[in-house]
Motif scaffolding. Structure first.
Motif, PDB file in Angstrom:
ATOM      1  N   ALA A  98      44.497   0.751 -13.340  1.00 46.25           N
ATOM      2  CA  ALA A  98      45.548   0.075 -14.274  1.00 46.25           C
ATOM      3  C   ALA A  98      46.598   0.926 -14.688  1.00 46.25           C
ATOM      4  N   GLY A  99      47.876   0.482 -14.949  1.00 45.65           N
ATOM      5  CA  GLY A  99      48.827   1.318 -15.826  1.00 45.65           C
ATOM      6  C   GLY A  99      50.115   0.301 -16.241  1.00 45.65           C
ATOM      7  N   ARG A 100      50.635   0.875 -17.148  1.00 44.81           N
ATOM      8  CA  ARG A 100      51.675   0.254 -18.081  1.00 44.81           C
ATOM      9  C   ARG A 100      52.680   1.354 -18.626  1.00 44.81           C
ATOM     10  N   THR A 101      53.829   0.928 -18.764  1.00 43.09           N
ATOM     11  CA  THR A 101      54.882   2.093 -19.464  1.00 43.09           C
ATOM     12  C   THR A 101      55.405   1.276 -20.617  1.00 43.09           C
ATOM     13  N   GLY A 148      32.247   3.094 -16.676  1.00 43.86           N
ATOM     14  CA  GLY A 148      33.171   3.329 -17.703  1.00 43.86           C
ATOM     15  C   GLY A 148      34.418   3.746 -17.344  1.00 43.86           C
ATOM     16  N   GLN A 149      35.258   3.891 -18.256  1.00 42.11           N
ATOM     17  CA  GLN A 149      36.885   4.244 -17.930  1.00 42.11           C
ATOM     18  C   GLN A 149      37.318   5.214 -18.821  1.00 42.11           C
ATOM     19  N   VAL A 150      38.439   5.924 -18.341  1.00 39.61           N
ATOM     20  CA  VAL A 150      39.141   6.986 -18.967  1.00 39.61           C
ATOM     21  C   VAL A 150      40.419   6.236 -19.382  1.00 39.61           C
ATOM     22  N   ILE A 151      40.865   6.262 -20.312  1.00 37.91           N
ATOM     23  CA  ILE A 151      42.148   5.791 -20.823  1.00 37.91           C
ATOM     24  C   ILE A 151      43.218   7.132 -21.374  1.00 37.91           C
ATOM     25  N   VAL A 152      44.274   7.259 -20.616  1.00 35.95           N
ATOM     26  CA  VAL A 152      45.122   8.418 -20.944  1.00 35.95           C
ATOM     27  C   VAL A 152      46.395   7.889 -21.435  1.00 35.95           C
ATOM     28  N   VAL A 153      46.946   7.887 -22.567  1.00 37.72           N
ATOM     29  CA  VAL A 153      48.056   7.540 -23.221  1.00 37.72           C
ATOM     30  C   VAL A 153      48.763   8.742 -23.479  1.00 37.72           C
ATOM     31  N   ASP A 154      49.933   8.756 -22.842  1.00 34.39           N
ATOM     32  CA  ASP A 154      50.732  10.113 -22.964  1.00 34.39           C
ATOM     33  C   ASP A 154      52.233   9.847 -22.417  1.00 34.39           C
ATOM     34  N   TYR A 155      53.039  10.756 -22.508  1.00 35.40           N
ATOM     35  CA  TYR A 155      54.436  10.735 -21.961  1.00 35.40           C
ATOM     36  C   TYR A 155      54.409  11.024 -20.295  1.00 35.40           C
ATOM     37  N   GLN A 188      48.514   2.566 -28.071  1.00 34.71           N
ATOM     38  CA  GLN A 188      47.005   2.916 -27.950  1.00 34.71           C
ATOM     39  C   GLN A 188      46.464   1.464 -28.062  1.00 34.71           C
ATOM     40  N   ARG A 189      46.930   0.652 -28.909  1.00 33.88           N
ATOM     41  CA  ARG A 189      46.302  -0.632 -29.078  1.00 33.88           C
ATOM     42  C   ARG A 189      46.569  -1.558 -27.922  1.00 33.88           C
ATOM     43  N   LEU A 190      47.369  -1.340 -27.153  1.00 34.10           N
ATOM     44  CA  LEU A 190      47.569  -2.225 -25.768  1.00 34.10           C
ATOM     45  C   LEU A 190      46.517  -1.510 -24.857  1.00 34.10           C
ATOM     46  N   ALA A 191      46.334  -0.366 -24.876  1.00 35.79           N
ATOM     47  CA  ALA A 191      45.447   0.228 -24.050  1.00 35.79           C
ATOM     48  C   ALA A 191      43.758  -0.290 -24.277  1.00 35.79           C
ATOM     49  N   PHE A 230      59.033   5.815 -20.801  1.00 30.62           N
ATOM     50  CA  PHE A 230      58.708   7.291 -21.283  1.00 30.62           C
ATOM     51  C   PHE A 230      57.114   7.216 -21.831  1.00 30.62           C
ATOM     52  N   ILE A 231      56.345   6.355 -22.054  1.00 30.35           N
ATOM     53  CA  ILE A 231      55.378   6.379 -22.396  1.00 30.35           C
ATOM     54  C   ILE A 231      54.324   5.674 -21.432  1.00 30.35           C
ATOM     55  N   GLU A 232      53.272   6.286 -20.990  1.00 27.67           N
ATOM     56  CA  GLU A 232      52.432   5.728 -19.926  1.00 27.67           C
ATOM     57  C   GLU A 232      50.953   5.466 -20.378  1.00 27.67           C
ATOM     58  N   ILE A 233      50.628   4.282 -20.044  1.00 25.28           N
ATOM     59  CA  ILE A 233      49.174   3.972 -20.215  1.00 25.28           C
ATOM     60  C   ILE A 233      48.418   3.773 -18.945  1.00 25.28           C
ATOM     61  N   LYS A 234      47.382   4.984 -18.747  1.00 21.96           N
ATOM     62  CA  LYS A 234      46.811   4.954 -17.338  1.00 21.96           C
ATOM     63  C   LYS A 234      45.353   4.620 -17.558  1.00 21.96           C
ATOM     64  N   HIS A 235      44.615   3.752 -16.957  1.00 26.55           N
ATOM     65  CA  HIS A 235      43.185   3.500 -16.856  1.00 26.55           C
ATOM     66  C   HIS A 235      42.633   4.283 -15.586  1.00 26.55           C
ATOM     67  N   TYR A 236      41.675   5.044 -15.860  1.00 28.39           N
ATOM     68  CA  TYR A 236      40.827   5.621 -14.833  1.00 28.39           C
ATOM     69  C   TYR A 236      39.335   5.240 -14.669  1.00 28.39           C
ATOM     70  N   THR A 237      38.960   5.082 -13.589  1.00 29.21           N
ATOM     71  CA  THR A 237      37.299   4.742 -13.371  1.00 29.21           C
ATOM     72  C   THR A 237      37.028   6.206 -12.370  1.00 29.21           C
ATOM     73  N   LEU A 238      35.525   6.217 -12.315  1.00 26.85           N
ATOM     74  CA  LEU A 238      34.946   6.973 -11.415  1.00 26.85           C
ATOM     75  C   LEU A 238      35.037   6.515  -9.821  1.00 26.85           C
TER      76      LEU A 238
END
Length: 199
Positions: free
Chosen positions: A182-185, A129-136, A26-29, A190-198
């Motif tokens: 953008a994305g990072r694991t 803006g952006q939506v950031i999803v941090v999940d498995y 979450q911090r990295l996101a 197992f854990i993914e950080i995903k950045h989304y924009t419209l």
């Protein structure tokens, strides 16, 4: 779902399995996000992430359904944090956000409910803006599938989490007008950080 019964134990339990990876993700996101952004943290849990946002200047709306989780989160608040005790599905924002953070939230929902949430909050995201999803990860390895099944079984017993598999987050975002920018694991992917924009 109801995480209140295990609220005081959530961090110790997660650290047994993941160390500090869940909070670090979450911090990295949020590292690359401007600190004056209008931020929504949806399903913030015990607020551990707030410890890393003490220099945040923009307004932070921290929405959490569990009163016990909110009690644990309040002492960690940033000066601009507004705590909102509400089911995220019933939350009606009163302004637009530059960033919406979903930290290990969508994995609690059936596919149709995950999409319902994205659809309901989309109008309150700024155009830039952006939506950031941090999940498995949605593509777990064999041992990751075992771990996920174990986690779902445990949380079904202690927190009444009724889903058994991850919703198709990537597909849901794409179908609702978002593109991944953008994305990072972490933790062996197992854990993914995903950045989304419209789009």
């Amino acid at each position: 779902m109801n995480y209140a019964p295990i609220a005081p134990w959530y961090q110790p339990l997660s650290r047994i399995v993941f160390g500090d990876t869940l909070i670090r993700a979450q911090r990295l996101a949020l590292e690359a996000v401007s600190s004056d952004s209008r931020l929504l943290i949806a399903g913030g849990g015990d607020g551990e992430i707030l410890k890393h946002l003490q220099a945040w200047n923009g307004p932070v709306d921290f929405v959490e359904i569990s009163a016990e989780m909110l009690r644990l989160a309040r002492p960690k608040a940033t000066p601009t944090t507004r705590f909102i005790h509400r089911d995220i599905f019933d939350f009606q924002p009163d302004h637009l956000y530059d960033v919406m953070l979903f930290p290990f939230l969508l994995d609690n929902f059936l596919p149709e409910d995950a999409e319902k949430l994205i659809v309901s909050l989309k109008p309150f995201l700024d155009k830039k803006g952006q939506v950031i999803v941090v999940d498995y990860t949605e593509k777990p390895s064999f041992w990751q599938k075992i771990l996920l099944q174990t986690m779902y079984f445990f949380f079904r017993i202690v927190a009444d989490v009724r889903v058994k598999t991850l919703p198709p987050i990537e597909k849901t975002m794409q179908q609702n007008g978002f593109q991944k920018t953008a994305g990072r694991t972490l933790f062996h992917t197992f854990i993914e950080i995903k950045h989304y924009t419209l789009i």
